[in-house]
Scaffold this motif. Structure first.
Motif, PDB file in Angstrom:
ATOM      1  N   ILE A  89       0.861  -1.191   0.000  1.00 33.66           N
ATOM      2  CA  ILE A  89       0.000   0.000   0.000  1.00 33.66           C
ATOM      3  C   ILE A  89       0.893   1.235   0.000  1.00 33.66           C
ATOM      4  O   ILE A  89       1.780   1.377   0.847  1.00 33.66           O
ATOM      5  N   ARG A  90       0.673   2.126  -0.962  1.00 34.20           N
ATOM      6  CA  ARG A  90       1.434   3.363  -1.062  1.00 34.20           C
ATOM      7  C   ARG A  90       0.500   4.546  -0.804  1.00 34.20           C
ATOM      8  O   ARG A  90      -0.551   4.643  -1.446  1.00 34.20           O
ATOM      9  N   LEU A  91       0.911   5.399   0.081  1.00 36.80           N
ATOM     10  CA  LEU A  91       0.115   6.572   0.415  1.00 36.80           C
ATOM     11  C   LEU A  91       0.927   7.831   0.162  1.00 36.80           C
ATOM     12  O   LEU A  91       2.097   7.914   0.576  1.00 36.80           O
ATOM     13  N   PRO A  92       0.367   8.818  -0.528  1.00 41.79           N
ATOM     14  CA  PRO A  92       1.092  10.081  -0.725  1.00 41.79           C
ATOM     15  C   PRO A  92       1.203  10.855   0.579  1.00 41.79           C
ATOM     16  O   PRO A  92       0.552  10.514   1.576  1.00 41.79           O
ATOM     17  N   VAL A 107      -3.446   0.114   9.057  1.00 47.79           N
ATOM     18  CA  VAL A 107      -3.434  -1.292   9.471  1.00 47.79           C
ATOM     19  C   VAL A 107      -4.660  -1.608  10.329  1.00 47.79           C
ATOM     20  O   VAL A 107      -5.301  -2.660  10.160  1.00 47.79           O
ATOM     21  N   ALA A 108      -5.011  -0.691  11.247  1.00 46.99           N
ATOM     22  CA  ALA A 108      -6.198  -0.908  12.080  1.00 46.99           C
ATOM     23  C   ALA A 108      -7.462  -0.950  11.228  1.00 46.99           C
ATOM     24  O   ALA A 108      -8.379  -1.751  11.482  1.00 46.99           O
ATOM     25  N   LEU A 109      -7.519  -0.104  10.189  1.00 46.14           N
ATOM     26  CA  LEU A 109      -8.683  -0.074   9.310  1.00 46.14           C
ATOM     27  C   LEU A 109      -8.817  -1.393   8.546  1.00 46.14           C
ATOM     28  O   LEU A 109      -9.917  -1.950   8.423  1.00 46.14           O
ATOM     29  N   LEU A 110      -7.706  -1.900   8.041  1.00 43.28           N
ATOM     30  CA  LEU A 110      -7.737  -3.168   7.318  1.00 43.28           C
ATOM     31  C   LEU A 110      -8.039  -4.336   8.250  1.00 43.28           C
ATOM     32  O   LEU A 110      -8.757  -5.271   7.878  1.00 43.28           O
ATOM     33  N   VAL A 120       2.168  -7.083   9.673  1.00 44.48           N
ATOM     34  CA  VAL A 120       2.818  -5.907   9.088  1.00 44.48           C
ATOM     35  C   VAL A 120       4.272  -6.281   8.796  1.00 44.48           C
ATOM     36  O   VAL A 120       5.056  -6.515   9.722  1.00 44.48           O
ATOM     37  N   ARG A 121       4.632  -6.320   7.527  1.00 45.99           N
ATOM     38  CA  ARG A 121       5.986  -6.742   7.135  1.00 45.99           C
ATOM     39  C   ARG A 121       6.979  -5.575   7.207  1.00 45.99           C
ATOM     40  O   ARG A 121       8.100  -5.728   7.662  1.00 45.99           O
ATOM     41  N   ARG A 122       6.575  -4.431   6.743  1.00 46.06           N
ATOM     42  CA  ARG A 122       7.470  -3.259   6.791  1.00 46.06           C
ATOM     43  C   ARG A 122       6.661  -1.989   6.585  1.00 46.06           C
ATOM     44  O   ARG A 122       5.600  -1.999   5.961  1.00 46.06           O
TER      45      ARG A 122
END
Length: 316
Positions: A89-92, A107-110, A120-122
């Motif tokens: 996932i990329r976020l601006p 992460v909490a939303l997903l 969470v890998r990185r």
């Protein structure tokens, strides 16, 4: 194998007009794409947050995008990373929020949509100012490399050879970058590193051809420049093909087995090697011919009594 075991007599220079037209078409398409589409810069250059998460089972990317949009992250880019269970996932950059906290919120939303735990890998974050500096420094690195090559080849050969080599390198770089622009592939620091590697690879190929051209001009004193350049390219063809094939096999292995992280890097190298091999055969030699290099330009200096001498001072 015939090309590698025997000396060939292919009229490469004879079809230089078709080769130049082909190169011109590729360059026009590349420049047009770069100007109109720009490049799909990665977070290394634009800044933002990159989150890699692992799911216990394959997941639908469309559902993840819908979840993020409903959570207020409409500009998020979602893609599989290596397998169907790994998602990148990329976020601006969001200036009004703390980017360090956004990863936890995403992460909490997903996780709220899943019954099983998400791993969470990185998480990586690059500020916009750092990204701009990296882009500027990367561009300067390519410019400095080309200037250094121009000086080196001019001192070793002749200034027209230097111009021809830089033209061939610019040809390779523009087409490689244009490929990434045209197909909207991620352009990050690994791709920039690959392009710098392509410059070195292509220059090495070109220098081998130029060395043989210089030797042939001194040996074939009654031959026309076109014949000399053609003979030189044919003489180095086996070496060029063998080097390109073995290098491509290594890069292809990286592309297939190296994982998603180096896909862009391997792709840039593959395109660069193919274009660099083509330019060493068709672009560099043709550029030297068009600039009017003759055996007179490469003749060793003469003694006072008129006898020619080699550069080391020995008599010819």
């Amino acid at each position: 194998m015939h090309l590698l075991s025997k000396e060939t007599n292919i009229n490469f220079v004879g079809i230089r007009k078709f080769a130049l037209a082909f190169s011109a078409i590729l360059l026009i398409i590349s420049v047009y794409s770069i100007v109109t589409n720009s490049l799909n810069f990665g977070i290394d250059f634009t800044g933002g947050t990159m989150i890699e998460v692992g799911y216990p089972q394959p997941v639908d990317l469309g559902e993840i995008r819908t979840t993020l949009e409903q959570g207020g992250y409409e500009d998020a880019m979602v893609q599989n990373f290596g397998s169907l269970t790994e998602v990148l996932i990329r976020l601006p950059v969001i200036e009004t929020e703390n980017m360090a906290e956004i990863s936890n919120q995403v992460v909490a939303l997903l996780q709220s949509e899943q019954t099983e735990a998400i791993e969470v890998r990185r998480v990586e974050f690059v500020g916009p100012q750092v990204g701009e500096e990296l882009a500027e420094d990367g561009g300067l690195a390519m410019v400095y490399a080309l200037i250094g090559i121009l000086i080196y080849v001019a001192l070793r050969f002749e200034y027209r050879f230097a111009i021809a080599s830089v033209l061939a390198l610019v040809h390779d770089v523009v087409i490689t970058v244009g490929f990434f622009s045209l197909f909207r592939l991620d352009f990050d620091l690994t791709v920039l590193a690959a392009i710098l590697a392509v410059i070195g690879y292509s220059l090495n190929d070109t220098i081998v051809v130029f060395d043989r051209i210089r030797e042939s001009f001194l040996k074939m004193r009654k031959a026309e420049p076109l014949e000399v350049i053609n003979t030189s390219i044919n003489a180095t063809l086996g070496r060029t093909i063998m080097t390109s094939m073995t290098t491509l096999l290594v890069v292809l292995s990286l592309f297939i087995f190296g994982g998603e992280v180096i896909h862009a890097f391997a792709t840039a190298l593959m395109i660069g090697i193919l274009v660099g091999t083509y330019s060493s055969i068709y672009v560099a030699g043709t550029a030297v011919l068009l600039m009017g290099v003759t055996k007179t330009d490469l003749m060793p200096p003469e003694k006072d009594d008129g006898e020619e001498v080699n550069p080391d001072g020995s008599q010819v």
